[in-house]
Design an enzyme around this catalytic site. Structure first.
Site, short mmCIF file in Angstrom:
data_model
loop_
_atom_site.label_atom_id
_atom_site.label_comp_id
_atom_site.label_asym_id
_atom_site.label_seq_id
_atom_site.Cartn_x
_atom_site.Cartn_y
_atom_site.Cartn_z
N ASP A 67 7.47 46.54 61.43
CA ASP A 67 6.34 47.39 61.05
C ASP A 67 6.75 48.83 60.80
O ASP A 67 5.91 49.66 60.44
CB ASP A 67 5.24 47.33 62.13
CG ASP A 67 5.71 47.72 63.51
OD1 ASP A 67 6.86 47.38 63.87
OD2 ASP A 67 4.94 48.37 64.25
N HIS A 269 -0.24 54.67 66.03
CA HIS A 269 0.30 53.37 66.42
C HIS A 269 -0.68 52.63 67.33
O HIS A 269 -0.35 52.22 68.44
CB HIS A 269 1.67 53.54 67.11
CG HIS A 269 2.51 52.30 67.11
ND1 HIS A 269 2.51 51.41 68.15
CD2 HIS A 269 3.39 51.81 66.19
CE1 HIS A 269 3.36 50.43 67.89
NE2 HIS A 269 3.90 50.65 66.70
#
Length: 309
Positions: A67, A269
């Site tokens: 990611d 995040h």
């Protein structure tokens, strides 16, 4: 100097947020942008933003989880296809060179501009007359790094009223004084730059962290930072889960900002369980209980980094 977010989700993209990437816009300072991480879909996010790949100078990769890096091959090849010719340098942990070169080779992608890849283990990564970039390893399941970008102090502006009081008119002597030199006036006296320069402009500090549990390296990286970007994957109630998966909670991020004496904290995040702004509000509240000057990073949001007086 501004920070633009291209993705703020953890792990996988969602309908509301893409995976991790942010761009430090240094258009006034260098005429370039610096990218921090490049999750899958980053180039699509850039197409919907005011950013231009032709301005890309540096890419800083925090760690090698997908990611944070799956968007690199596509972005690099698309930049070449768009006709960009200026060099790009990638900084990242050991293994980033193999990932990039193998991806480009096997996909037969062509990069028609100078591309340099610098693997590191922390320390001083870059320095010139205007900026310095340092890195330190954090605590994650794989080697993960935080980056500290320091803008060097700039000379103060010329005091035009004092210059006029000395009888000086705009011209080449102004430039010499601005550069810190002394000049001789018509009457033979020496005029020093310190006589006509105002206070120096304090450089700004931005700290952008990769994925991490709370660890001792965070505070030195973020010490007196004007902006700290810290992951906050979970709310405080899931502290045990955060520890197990080598992540941080909102409260832990806020504690780090407070201990580092940062000016502003941006949380990013976020776990996909927090689907939208409403679900993220409690997370923000938990952080603000510890560090009031906290904001949530949002995809396609621009955050100016103001110079201290």
């Amino acid at each position: 100097m501004e920070l633009y977010f291209l993705g703020t989700n953890a792990g996988i993209p969602s309908l509301q947020r893409n995976v991790t990437s942010s761009a430090l816009r240094l258009l006034e300072e260098r005429g370039t942008i610096w990218l921090f991480d490049c999750g899958e879909g980053t180039q699509h996010q850039i197409l919907r933003s005011p950013l231009k790949l032709s301005k890309l100078e540096f890419i800083f990769i925090t760690h090698l989880h997908g990611d944070h890096i799956f968007g690199l091959p596509g972005l690099l090849s698309s930049r070449g296809a768009q006709g960009a010719t200026t060099p790009v340098t990638i900084f990242g942990p050991e293994g980033i060179q193999s990932f990039v070169e193998t991806s480009l080779e096997l996909s037969q992608s062509r990069v028609n501009y100078p591309l340099e890849i610098k693997e590191h283990r922390g320390g001083l990564l870059f320095e010139d007359e205007t900026f310095k970039v340092e890195a330190a390893r954090l605590e994650h399941r794989v080697d993960s790094y935080g980056y500290r970008v320091t803008e060097k102090d700039r000379p103060g502006s010329l005091d035009l009223e004092r210059l006029e009081s000395f009888g000086l008119k705009p011209g080449p002597l102004y430039g010499r004084l601005k550069r810190g030199e002394s000049v001789e006036m018509q009457d033979g006296q020496m005029l020093h730059s310190s006589d006509v320069l105002m206070s120096p402009k304090k450089g700004r500090v931005v700290t952008i962290l990769g994925d991490t549990r709370p660890c001792e390296q965070v505070v030195p990286l973020a010490a007196d930072a004007d902006l700290l970007v810290h992951e906050a994957t979970f709310m405080n109630e899931l502290e045990d889960t955060a520890h197990e998966y080598y992540h941080s909670t909102a409260g832990q991020a806020a504690k780090a900002a407070s201990e580092a004496n940062a000016r502003q904290l941006l949380l990013t995040h976020f776990s996909s369980r927090y689907k939208d702004a409403e679900h993220l509000q409690p997370l923000l509240n938990q952080a603000r209980d510890v560090f009031p000057n906290t904001r949530l990073a949002e995809d396609f949001a621009l955050y100016p980094i103001h110079r201290r007086e």
